[in-house]
Enzyme design. Structure first.
Site, mmCIF file in Angstrom:
data_model
loop_
_atom_site.group_PDB
_atom_site.id
_atom_site.type_symbol
_atom_site.label_atom_id
_atom_site.label_comp_id
_atom_site.label_asym_id
_atom_site.label_seq_id
_atom_site.Cartn_x
_atom_site.Cartn_y
_atom_site.Cartn_z
ATOM 1 N N CYS A 107 0.974 -1.101 -0.101
ATOM 2 C CA CYS A 107 -0.018 -0.042 -0.032
ATOM 3 C C CYS A 107 0.823 1.295 -0.019
ATOM 4 C CB CYS A 107 -1.039 -0.029 1.166
ATOM 5 S SG CYS A 107 -1.965 1.530 1.483
ATOM 6 N N CYS A 110 -0.464 4.157 2.111
ATOM 7 C CA CYS A 110 -0.785 4.243 3.768
ATOM 8 C C CYS A 110 -0.196 2.850 4.094
ATOM 9 C CB CYS A 110 -2.057 4.656 4.135
ATOM 10 S SG CYS A 110 -3.496 3.882 3.339
ATOM 11 N N SER A 111 -1.422 2.007 4.716
ATOM 12 C CA SER A 111 -0.602 0.618 5.042
ATOM 13 C C SER A 111 -1.900 -0.266 4.963
ATOM 14 C CB SER A 111 -0.277 0.694 6.462
ATOM 15 O OG SER A 111 -1.520 1.446 7.255
ATOM 16 N N CYS A 112 -2.780 -0.091 4.044
ATOM 17 C CA CYS A 112 -3.755 -1.199 3.866
ATOM 18 C C CYS A 112 -3.633 -2.534 3.631
ATOM 19 C CB CYS A 112 -4.665 -0.816 2.487
ATOM 20 S SG CYS A 112 -5.358 0.893 2.630
#
Lengths: 204, 222
Positions: A107, A110-112
């Site tokens: 991602c 962000c940090s999906c």
């Protein structure tokens, strides 16, 4: 001063551990947060929801062709039945590694990450280096994880830019024909389901 | 055009450290995560607003904060922006009054059901304009077309690139609108495949490819 004072967060203590504590205290005073609920959330993601969920699904895909088809075509009804549904796992897509293609998930924005199947992501998944480089030079990133690709295997990188969550189905290792689903699941690592690793070889 | 969170392709980050392996390296990390989820249950913002709040951290904070400090910064700023907390309360380190939102507090016995409930992002919307196999070009520049400097899920590295539709995801809530309280404005969402060379130039591996989930209004027919 280290902080931009236009932003309210700069009014909290600068030590992050104290900052969390201060915010929790204020929110608890205001009747907005129940510290016991925080404990429960932490317990959920520390002890109940993690990569073993995803590993069980991958092992079942290896062992059961009909289940594999279901996961590749329309996974959500069955995942819901199995209790593997929830926040950050509403729209799952399974992508299979093959001798021709190795999949890797990132991602960049962000940090999906698919929480119901893998839990909360590890530090490196959220790092600037992984987010920046996985799309531009995935082979070098894979090398940093010690992953060597087969000759002629291409890399397909999935950048999770929406609410769809991707899970890599690693290739089933040779010599695992007789293993139970449970033993197969033991070979499926967290990193292999992100694409930053391969499934483990069975112990002989 | 984009903000500091838009990291795809950036140089200068160093190597990935596979040893940075823990889910929660410090105790306060898990508390920060839990606070974010508990405050989300108060219903004062949606997921796109909370992402945008983190992205609106100053560039210096975004670069200098560890991961959960970013979450904490975005959360604190959102709580104040929505009037849930005041700066005076942050400075005092205690809440001055019980909030009128207190009846929405997430209780311990509701946590499991809340986390398991999820919240699907698919919606009914106009039919898709593109089909599997269609060639599409990504809009350029990559920016929120509704709000200057607003939230978008279109990474800068894909701007202007030519790709092919490989998955049809149905219509999904449109973050560029939803992050700014302009409605869900669901649009068809597609997985679009690009060759590594289209995105990164002739040095990239000729076979490798990148797939991004992109909303219809990010794309034009090619």
């Amino acid at each position: 001063m280290p902080h931009d004072h236009d932003h309210p967060h700069a009014h909290l203590p600068s030590d992050p551990a104290l900052r969390v504590k201060a915010l929790e205290t204020i929110l608890t005073d205001k009747g907005l947060v129940d510290p016991a609920a925080l404990d429960e959330i932490i317990d959920t993601y520390q002890n109940k929801i993690g990569p073993k969920n995803g590993a069980a699904v991958v092992a079942k895909m290896w062992a059961d062709p009909a289940f594999r088809e279901e996961m590749l075509n329309d996974p959500m009804p069955r995942l819901q039945e199995m209790g593997l549904y929830g926040r950050q796992g509403e729209h799952m897509v399974f992508v299979e590694n093959t001798p021709e293609t190795h999949n890797l998930v990132v991602c960049t924005l962000c940090s999906c990450y698919p929480w119901p199947l893998l839990g909360i992501p590890p530090g490196w998944y959220k790092s600037d280096a992984y987010r920046a480089r996985s799309v531009r030079e995935p082979r070098k990133v894979l090398a940093e994880f010690g992953v060597t690709l087969a000759d002629g295997q291409k890399v397909r990188v999935w950048d999770s830019t929406a609410e769809v969550r991707y899970l890599v189905v690693p290739m089933r290792p040779a010599g695992t024909e007789g293993l139970s689903e449970q033993d197969l699941a033991g070979l499926v690592t967290r990193d292999s389901m992100i694409g930053a690793g391969l499934a483990l070889e069975p112990k002989t | 055009m984009s903000r500091i969170h838009d990291m795809g392709g950036r140089f200068g980050t160093g190597a990935v450290d596979p040893e940075d392996n823990a889910t929660f390296a410090k105790d306060w990390h898990q508390r920060a995560l839990a606070l974010n989820l508990a405050c989300g249950a108060l219903g004062q913002w949606n997921i796109d607003m909370s992402r945008h709040a983190r992205e609106c951290l100053s560039a210096a904070d975004y670069a200098g904060f560890s991961y959960y400090e970013k979450w904490l910064g975005g959360l604190t700023d959102s709580l104040v922006a929505k009037g849930v907390l005041t700066v005076a309360e942050l400075e005092a380190g205690q809440g001055a009054t019980v909030s009128e939102l207190a009846d929405r507090k997430l209780k311990a016995d509701a946590v499991a059901a809340t986390l398991a409930a999820g919240s699907p992002y698919t919606r009914e919307a106009a039919p898709a304009e593109f089909a599997l196999g269609d060639r599409v070009r990504v809009r350029r520049p990559a920016r929120n077309a509704l709000v200057e400097g607003g939230h978008t899920r279109l990474p800068a590295y894909a701007a202007g690139a030519l790709g092919e539709i490989v998955l049809m995801h149905g219509a999904h809530v449109f973050p560029d609108s939803n992050a700014h309280g302009l409605g869900e404005a669901a649009e068809p969402l597609y997985a679009v495949r690009f060759t590594a060379r289209e995105l990164w130039g002739g040095e990239a591996d000729p076979e490798d490819e990148m797939v991004l989930d992109l909303w219809q209004s990010y794309l034009e027919a090619a």
